[in-house]
Write a protein that holds these residues in place. Structure first.
Motif, PDB file in Angstrom:
ATOM      1  N   SER A  12      34.860  47.386  46.352  1.00 35.15           N
ATOM      2  CA  SER A  12      34.651  48.684  45.702  1.00 35.15           C
ATOM      3  C   SER A  12      35.875  49.588  45.749  1.00 35.15           C
ATOM      4  O   SER A  12      36.009  50.474  44.903  1.00 35.15           O
ATOM      5  N   THR A  13      36.759  49.398  46.716  1.00 35.25           N
ATOM      6  CA  THR A  13      37.963  50.217  46.812  1.00 35.25           C
ATOM      7  C   THR A  13      39.173  49.311  47.013  1.00 35.25           C
ATOM      8  O   THR A  13      39.038  48.134  47.353  1.00 35.25           O
ATOM      9  N   ARG A  14      40.357  49.891  46.824  1.00 32.17           N
ATOM     10  CA  ARG A  14      41.566  49.103  47.044  1.00 32.17           C
ATOM     11  C   ARG A  14      41.710  48.706  48.513  1.00 32.17           C
ATOM     12  O   ARG A  14      42.220  47.624  48.823  1.00 32.17           O
ATOM     13  N   LEU A  59      45.292  33.328  30.036  1.00 36.46           N
ATOM     14  CA  LEU A  59      45.920  34.436  29.325  1.00 36.46           C
ATOM     15  C   LEU A  59      45.075  34.885  28.138  1.00 36.46           C
ATOM     16  O   LEU A  59      44.921  36.088  27.893  1.00 36.46           O
ATOM     17  N   SER A  60      44.518  33.930  27.400  1.00 35.26           N
ATOM     18  CA  SER A  60      43.638  34.290  26.287  1.00 35.26           C
ATOM     19  C   SER A  60      42.454  35.110  26.785  1.00 35.26           C
ATOM     20  O   SER A  60      42.061  36.112  26.171  1.00 35.26           O
ATOM     21  N   TYR A  61      41.905  34.702  27.901  1.00 36.15           N
ATOM     22  CA  TYR A  61      40.745  35.371  28.491  1.00 36.15           C
ATOM     23  C   TYR A  61      41.106  36.796  28.924  1.00 36.15           C
ATOM     24  O   TYR A  61      40.401  37.763  28.597  1.00 36.15           O
ATOM     25  N   VAL A  62      42.231  36.940  29.634  1.00 31.74           N
ATOM     26  CA  VAL A  62      42.633  38.257  30.131  1.00 31.74           C
ATOM     27  C   VAL A  62      42.939  39.208  28.975  1.00 31.74           C
ATOM     28  O   VAL A  62      42.465  40.352  28.942  1.00 31.74           O
ATOM     29  N   TYR A  63      43.716  38.743  28.011  1.00 36.36           N
ATOM     30  CA  TYR A  63      44.076  39.614  26.895  1.00 36.36           C
ATOM     31  C   TYR A  63      42.847  39.997  26.070  1.00 36.36           C
ATOM     32  O   TYR A  63      42.737  41.141  25.595  1.00 36.36           O
ATOM     33  N   ALA A  64      41.934  39.060  25.882  1.00 35.88           N
ATOM     34  CA  ALA A  64      40.737  39.365  25.098  1.00 35.88           C
ATOM     35  C   ALA A  64      39.876  40.411  25.795  1.00 35.88           C
ATOM     36  O   ALA A  64      39.409  41.369  25.163  1.00 35.88           O
ATOM     37  N   LEU A  65      39.668  40.251  27.090  1.00 38.27           N
ATOM     38  CA  LEU A  65      38.788  41.179  27.804  1.00 38.27           C
ATOM     39  C   LEU A  65      39.404  42.563  27.959  1.00 38.27           C
ATOM     40  O   LEU A  65      38.680  43.554  28.053  1.00 38.27           O
ATOM     41  N   THR A  66      40.722  42.631  27.998  1.00 42.72           N
ATOM     42  CA  THR A  66      41.364  43.933  28.218  1.00 42.72           C
ATOM     43  C   THR A  66      41.719  44.649  26.924  1.00 42.72           C
ATOM     44  O   THR A  66      41.717  45.885  26.891  1.00 42.72           O
ATOM     45  N   ALA A 113      45.716  53.788  39.733  1.00 41.57           N
ATOM     46  CA  ALA A 113      45.599  52.569  40.532  1.00 41.57           C
ATOM     47  C   ALA A 113      44.142  52.262  40.844  1.00 41.57           C
ATOM     48  O   ALA A 113      43.713  51.098  40.790  1.00 41.57           O
ATOM     49  N   ASN A 114      43.366  53.290  41.146  1.00 39.38           N
ATOM     50  CA  ASN A 114      41.940  53.087  41.430  1.00 39.38           C
ATOM     51  C   ASN A 114      41.191  52.631  40.183  1.00 39.38           C
ATOM     52  O   ASN A 114      40.315  51.752  40.254  1.00 39.38           O
ATOM     53  N   THR A 115      41.526  53.226  39.036  1.00 40.71           N
ATOM     54  CA  THR A 115      40.881  52.845  37.782  1.00 40.71           C
ATOM     55  C   THR A 115      41.172  51.390  37.446  1.00 40.71           C
ATOM     56  O   THR A 115      40.263  50.625  37.083  1.00 40.71           O
ATOM     57  N   ILE A 116      42.439  50.989  37.547  1.00 42.12           N
ATOM     58  CA  ILE A 116      42.819  49.613  37.224  1.00 42.12           C
ATOM     59  C   ILE A 116      42.148  48.632  38.173  1.00 42.12           C
ATOM     60  O   ILE A 116      41.663  47.577  37.749  1.00 42.12           O
ATOM     61  N   HIS A 117      42.106  48.967  39.446  1.00 40.86           N
ATOM     62  CA  HIS A 117      41.401  48.089  40.395  1.00 40.86           C
ATOM     63  C   HIS A 117      39.946  47.906  39.998  1.00 40.86           C
ATOM     64  O   HIS A 117      39.426  46.794  39.965  1.00 40.86           O
ATOM     65  N   ARG A 118      39.289  48.997  39.680  1.00 41.35           N
ATOM     66  CA  ARG A 118      37.876  48.927  39.307  1.00 41.35           C
ATOM     67  C   ARG A 118      37.689  48.088  38.042  1.00 41.35           C
ATOM     68  O   ARG A 118      36.795  47.248  37.951  1.00 41.35           O
ATOM     69  N   GLN A 119      38.558  48.297  37.062  1.00 42.21           N
ATOM     70  CA  GLN A 119      38.413  47.600  35.784  1.00 42.21           C
ATOM     71  C   GLN A 119      38.693  46.105  35.900  1.00 42.21           C
ATOM     72  O   GLN A 119      38.138  45.313  35.124  1.00 42.21           O
ATOM     73  N   TYR A 120      39.541  45.704  36.830  1.00 44.94           N
ATOM     74  CA  TYR A 120      39.867  44.282  36.956  1.00 44.94           C
ATOM     75  C   TYR A 120      38.657  43.435  37.317  1.00 44.94           C
ATOM     76  O   TYR A 120      38.636  42.226  37.085  1.00 44.94           O
ATOM     77  N   SER A 161      59.544  53.675  29.666  1.00 43.94           N
ATOM     78  CA  SER A 161      58.154  53.234  29.656  1.00 43.94           C
ATOM     79  C   SER A 161      57.373  54.042  30.683  1.00 43.94           C
ATOM     80  O   SER A 161      57.812  54.232  31.809  1.00 43.94           O
ATOM     81  N   ARG A 162      56.226  54.505  30.282  1.00 40.71           N
ATOM     82  CA  ARG A 162      55.415  55.277  31.217  1.00 40.71           C
ATOM     83  C   ARG A 162      54.546  54.348  32.046  1.00 40.71           C
ATOM     84  O   ARG A 162      54.280  53.216  31.667  1.00 40.71           O
ATOM     85  N   ALA A 163      54.125  54.834  33.195  1.00 39.52           N
ATOM     86  CA  ALA A 163      53.235  54.043  34.028  1.00 39.52           C
ATOM     87  C   ALA A 163      51.875  53.920  33.350  1.00 39.52           C
ATOM     88  O   ALA A 163      51.436  54.818  32.632  1.00 39.52           O
ATOM     89  N   ALA A 164      51.216  52.802  33.568  1.00 42.22           N
ATOM     90  CA  ALA A 164      49.919  52.561  32.945  1.00 42.22           C
ATOM     91  C   ALA A 164      48.884  53.560  33.451  1.00 42.22           C
ATOM     92  O   ALA A 164      48.910  53.984  34.604  1.00 42.22           O
ATOM     93  N   ALA A 165      47.962  53.917  32.561  1.00 44.68           N
ATOM     94  CA  ALA A 165      46.854  54.796  32.943  1.00 44.68           C
ATOM     95  C   ALA A 165      45.606  53.994  33.243  1.00 44.68           C
ATOM     96  O   ALA A 165      44.740  54.440  33.989  1.00 44.68           O
ATOM     97  N   ASP A 166      45.494  52.811  32.620  1.00 42.76           N
ATOM     98  CA  ASP A 166      44.332  51.966  32.859  1.00 42.76           C
ATOM     99  C   ASP A 166      44.707  50.522  32.550  1.00 42.76           C
ATOM    100  O   ASP A 166      45.855  50.207  32.229  1.00 42.76           O
ATOM    101  N   LEU A 167      43.726  49.620  32.663  1.00 40.53           N
ATOM    102  CA  LEU A 167      43.990  48.197  32.486  1.00 40.53           C
ATOM    103  C   LEU A 167      44.428  47.870  31.068  1.00 40.53           C
ATOM    104  O   LEU A 167      45.276  46.994  30.867  1.00 40.53           O
ATOM    105  N   ALA A 168      43.896  48.554  30.080  1.00 40.87           N
ATOM    106  CA  ALA A 168      44.292  48.301  28.695  1.00 40.87           C
ATOM    107  C   ALA A 168      45.761  48.625  28.468  1.00 40.87           C
ATOM    108  O   ALA A 168      46.411  48.019  27.612  1.00 40.87           O
TER     109      ALA A 168
END
Length: 260
Positions: free
Chosen positions: A155-157, A58-65, A132-139, A4-11
């Motif tokens: 604004s930053t980690r 969980l429904s909320y998180v999965y729907a938004l992402t 990591a920065n992208t995922i933080h921002r998207q959350y 499995s590769r590391a995630a590139a973004d929140l999706a």
């Protein structure tokens, strides 16, 4: 089987079912904010339906992402509707609370982000700094979708770490909040298959909590249990490398189907 590769973004990250290991941690951290905890205690029946908040989250998180625009709209409206009556003034032993309070929305989103990152990093390869920065921002969308001003999200980690540490020092757990947590972790009225999983869920929840919060709840935790937790995540890191994404992402598909 390809690793499995590391995630590139929140999706990429959100569908991984291993993140469910941190779900109980996130809920107990939310409850440890007295305004959230007493709001939940007065407007939710955890004894009758202990997993309702978890399912809604969980429904909320999965729907938004990963959901369609229609699923996102439905999930947001459902949560907003549930939050409307959750408000009350201060009283003996409890603060005022309002689910529409942006500061509380920030805290809830922060617990989801921090719990996901703690769990993900224990199982998957380290994220590249840009990812990591992208995922933080998207959350931040988990808060802004409910009305939280975007500028409240750190604004930053590094800013998030400062916010997180300040908040941990302000948490408080009283008997009312402990009772809600007890009902959640007992899940007595849940289906049999969920009750069968609860010993593992309780172990993961207690082990993943920050030590200071674990102490607030009065949970015992030993060095032996800490070693068992580390071994559990080592095993999980092997499993995710050999398990197809179709299986790993099955919970997300289930929740999205429930939204239509």
């Amino acid at each position: 089987m390809r690793p499995s590769r590391a995630a590139a973004d929140l999706a990429d990250m959100a569908p991984e079912s291993v993140l469910l290991a941190g779900a109980g941690r996130a809920v107990l951290l939310q409850l440890a904010n007295p305004a959230v905890g007493h709001g939940v205690a007065r407007h939710s029946d955890f004894a009758a339906d202990p997993l309702k908040r978890l399912h809604a989250t969980l429904s909320y998180v999965y729907a938004l992402t990963n959901g369609t625009p229609a699923q996102q709209k439905l999930a947001k409206s459902s949560v907003q509707r549930a939050h409307l009556p959750v408000k009350g003034g201060s009283g003996p032993g409890h603060p005022a609370y309002d689910a529409a309070d942006p500061a509380l929305q920030l805290w809830v989103a922060a617990t989801l982000y921090d719990s996901a990152m703690q769990t993900y990093s224990a199982v998957f390869p380290a994220l590249a700094p840009d990812a990591a920065n992208t995922i933080h921002r998207q959350y931040g969308v988990l808060g802004t979708a409910l009305g939280m001003p975007a500028e409240l999200w750190p604004s930053t980690r590094a800013d998030f770490a400062d916010y997180w540490n300040r908040q941990l020092g302000q948490l408080h757990v009283d008997d009312t909040i402990r009772a809600v947590a007890r009902d959640l972790l007992a899940a007595q009225n849940a289906p049999v298959w969920i009750r069968a999983l609860m010993p593992t869920a309780r172990f993961l929840t207690k082990g993943l909590l920050p030590p200071s919060v674990r102490e607030l709840y009065g949970f015992h935790w030993s060095p032996r249990q800490d070693k068992a937790l580390a071994a559990t995540f080592r095993a999980a890191s092997v499993l995710v490398r050999i398990t197809p994404a179709k299986i790993r992402h099955a919970p997300m598909r289930h929740y999205l189907r429930s939204l239509g």
